[in-house]
Design an enzyme around this catalytic site. Structure first.
Site, PDB file in Angstrom:
ATOM      1  N   GLU A  96       0.731  -1.293   2.877  1.00 56.75           N
ATOM      2  CA  GLU A  96       1.416  -2.082   3.901  1.00 56.75           C
ATOM      3  C   GLU A  96       1.548  -1.342   5.227  1.00 56.75           C
ATOM      4  O   GLU A  96       1.519  -1.964   6.298  1.00 56.75           O
ATOM      5  CB  GLU A  96       2.804  -2.503   3.411  1.00 56.75           C
ATOM      6  N   PHE A 118      15.143  -7.632  -8.737  1.00 59.06           N
ATOM      7  CA  PHE A 118      13.881  -6.903  -8.715  1.00 59.06           C
ATOM      8  C   PHE A 118      13.228  -7.019  -7.340  1.00 59.06           C
ATOM      9  O   PHE A 118      13.058  -8.106  -6.816  1.00 59.06           O
ATOM     10  CB  PHE A 118      12.954  -7.451  -9.795  1.00 59.06           C
ATOM     11  N   GLN A 119      12.893  -5.872  -6.759  1.00 55.84           N
ATOM     12  CA  GLN A 119      12.257  -5.761  -5.449  1.00 55.84           C
ATOM     13  C   GLN A 119      13.082  -6.418  -4.340  1.00 55.84           C
ATOM     14  O   GLN A 119      12.534  -6.962  -3.376  1.00 55.84           O
ATOM     15  CB  GLN A 119      10.834  -6.328  -5.470  1.00 55.84           C
ATOM     16  N   LYS A 155      11.923 -16.468  -1.114  1.00 57.18           N
ATOM     17  CA  LYS A 155      10.864 -17.144  -1.863  1.00 57.18           C
ATOM     18  C   LYS A 155      11.157 -18.631  -2.053  1.00 57.18           C
ATOM     19  O   LYS A 155      10.243 -19.471  -1.982  1.00 57.18           O
ATOM     20  CB  LYS A 155      10.690 -16.453  -3.221  1.00 57.18           C
ATOM     21  N   MET A 168      -1.196  21.259  14.969  1.00 58.15           N
ATOM     22  CA  MET A 168      -0.149  21.438  15.974  1.00 58.15           C
ATOM     23  C   MET A 168       1.009  22.250  15.416  1.00 58.15           C
ATOM     24  O   MET A 168       1.599  23.078  16.121  1.00 58.15           O
ATOM     25  CB  MET A 168       0.343  20.079  16.476  1.00 58.15           C
TER      26      MET A 168
END
Length: 624
Positions: A73, A135-136, A185, A500
């Site tokens: 993602e 969940f999630q 959802k 760096m």
């Protein structure tokens, strides 16, 4: 920092009130797709999951929206950013709830600091599960509130069209930025009567784009009276598509121009008035132009700490004209003499128009000032020392790449030494041809952002300039580029280290290289050629100067898949010039132990011979 680029998406404004389409029965997920289509979106970057799965069914049927399936993602967010930066349009990314949404945090923060118009659409657990630690489930609105321009949760399917239209409007207007829309959802599954276009209702959000005439007049008067003016140009000029107006105003007044890291390409680097990039690793003439100025004309810039150095010692004799689309930026860092709120293009147009029409006001008499700065350009040109161990110099690689590929291509950099070398050694002549993570400094930005840039400008040649550290964070998106048909090129600068960080350990930690070596002993792990080929790319390894041009030419000939050219370079190469963190810009070092002369005896500082003496004296001290 940035200025507005475009009004409300045209597709929303086309139909007058009362001219809405007839209601159409559909699900919330179908409404999301239809809204994106109506808003002019042509491509989205995303990864499906449970809470966003309803959306992916109508996406499958859309003939107007192309979906690019990323491998992580974070890649979708950076790809949306790259797309937005090269097109000026809103970049769109999609993720599911929980970890999918939290994986967007870094690209959202990145887009927020660099003022990039982006809309992130995230799935969320159903409304009945909100707050239950389902969940999630993650409170992505709460997580991203500080790093987005605004965010929404849709709790009624009838609000989908309006919310998305408002998200696009917010992302693109005023100071651009990222907007997140979280959609449960059950809202995606709900059926309702969809109507387009919606009415945008954002009370209190009315960005000022037209500057006040009084401030413009005051600014013109101050410019005319100045003796050492400097145009300090930030990324807002590119966001506003104001490069032509900048060129017109700069050439009329003859004022020297410095362009920040985010503004490279806003003013042609070949132009004699261009003094280069200021800041920590900026050009000596650019740093000198700001440090010695009696007037800074800041357009679309935010006085970033990497530009100012120690603020107490920054441009000590300069009055400030500060123009910005975001009133919160004006005076936030540096006291301002003339504040101007407005779009960068409108501000520059108004300044030029007022200046040219004003009676008895001429361009400032700045011949000695320009002569002094041109003297700095002659005595402190960009350059580098070859590697003492005979290894390939990264500066040579990037300078050669610029000469071979040219200024019409798009260059995307990761973060670190290679980013600074790219900023220094690529000749930028055009806006929207330089993409990098400026404010957040996000390692792993280059590959997915280059993919997004290629999606936005498929006819352009796109080169990602990446380091071996950055490359290992997001190289999986090369598979996305290979599968989806985005033949980007990657110049992989491999010094076997976090370069760096290693440079700072060399300079400030007595060479104690704690956890910066990326390989094992003298072995480079992984083998980037084999890895790149496994990811679906053509791959080339270069170890000698005479191999650089042939490798670049071969990469340019391959356009059926991504190409990775790995350049094995010396690990001791460093980025110069440099202003140490927290130091005054007057203490800039052109090379280690070699400091230009900005302060002290004024007459000596303006005498070329005196500058030569300073250089010779510093060199002798270094030898002794």
């Amino acid at each position: 920092m940035a200025a507005s680029q475009s009004p409300t998406p045209a597709t929303v404004a086309k139909k007058a009130p009362g001219a809405a389409d007839a209601p159409e029965r559909m699900t919330g997920a179908q409404a999301i797709v239809r809204s994106l289509e109506e808003l002019g979106t042509d491509i989205v970057f995303g990864l499906p999951g449970g809470a966003i799965l309803p959306l992916y069914d109508p996406l499958f049927s859309s003939t107007k929206l192309r979906h690019v399936l990323v491998r992580h993602e974070q890649g979708s967010g950076h790809a949306a950013t790259g797309y937005a930066q090269v097109t000026g349009k809103v970049g769109v990314c999609i993720a599911t709830s929980g970890p999918g949404a939290t994986n967007l945090v870094t690209p959202l923060a990145d887009a927020n600091l660099d003022s990039v118009p982006m809309v992130a659409i995230t799935g969320q657990v159903g409304r009945s599960l909100l707050g239950t630690d389902a969940f999630q489930e993650a409170d992505i609105r709460g997580v991203t509130m500080p790093i987005t321009k605004h965010n929404f949760m849709v709790t009624d399917p009838h609000d989908i069209a309006r919310t998305l239209a408002e998200a696009f409007h917010l992302a693109l207007t005023g100071r651009p930025g990222p907007v997140l829309v979280d959609i449960p959802k059950d809202i995606q599954n709900a059926e309702f009567d969809f109507v387009w276009p919606p009415k945008i209702d954002l009370p209190g959000y009315k960005p000022v784009t037209t500057p006040h005439s009084r401030q413009i007049t005051q600014a013109v008067q101050l410019i005319a009276e100045s003796e050492r003016p400097c145009l300090y140009i930030g990324g807002g000029v590119i966001k506003a598509d104001a490069h032509k107006e900048l060129l017109d105003f700069a050439e009329y007044t003859g004022i020297p121009v410095v362009t920040t890291l985010m503004a490279l390409g806003a003013f042609p680097e070949s132009h004699p008035q261009n003094m280069g990039m200021p800041g920590m690793h900026g050009a000596v003439p650019a740093v000198g132009a700001m440090q010695r100025a009696d007037l800074l004309i800041a357009i679309g810039a935010r006085f970033d700490d990497r530009v100012t150095g120690n603020l107490d010692d920054f441009a000590p004799d300069a009055q400030v004209i500060h123009a910005d689309i975001d009133p919160a930026e004006i005076g936030k860092i540096r006291e301002v003499t003339v504040p101007i709120v407005g779009d960068a293009r409108e501000v520059l147009s108004a300044l030029a128009r007022t200046y040219k029409s004003a009676k008895n006001i001429n361009p400032p008499a700045i011949g000695p000032w320009v002569g002094y700065l041109n003297g700095l350009k002659e005595r402190f040109p960009r350059g580098y020392e070859k590697q003492s161990d005979g290894m390939l110099s990264p500066q040579f690689v990037i300078e050669t790449l610029s000469k071979e590929v040219g200024p019409e291509a798009i260059y995307v950099a990761g973060v670190g030494q290679h980013q600074m070398w790219a900023a220094q050694f690529i000749d930028f002549e055009n806006p929207r041809t330089w993409l990098n993570s400026g404010g957040l400094g996000t390692m792993g930005y280059a590959v997915p952002a280059a993919m997004g840039a290629k999606a936005g400008q498929p006819e352009k040649e796109v080169w990602a300039i990446d380091g071996d550290g950055c490359f290992q964070m997001t190289n999986q998106e090369l598979t996305t580029a290979a599968v989806e048909g985005f033949p980007i090129k990657v110049a992989l600068i491999n010094n076997g280290n976090l370069g760096m960080v290693r440079q700072w350990q060399t300079l400030f930690y007595d060479g104690r290289y704690s956890n910066t070596k990326l390989g094992f002993g003298d072995t480079y792990i992984p083998d980037f050629v084999q890895l790149s080929e496994a990811l679906g790319c053509a791959a080339i390894r270069v170890t000698k100067e005479e191999e650089v041009i042939p490798a670049i030419q071969k990469a340019r000939e391959i356009n059926d898949r991504p190409v990775v050219v790995e350049f094995i370079v010396g690990e001791d190469a460093q980025v110069w010039p440099m202003v140490s963190a927290g130091s005054s810009n007057s203490d800039i070092e052109y090379a280690r132990g070699l400091r230009p002369f900005f302060e002290g005896d004024e007459s000596a500082a303006e005498t070329p011979a005196a500058i030569d003496e300073v250089i010779d004296e510093a060199a002798e001290q270094k030898e002794n």
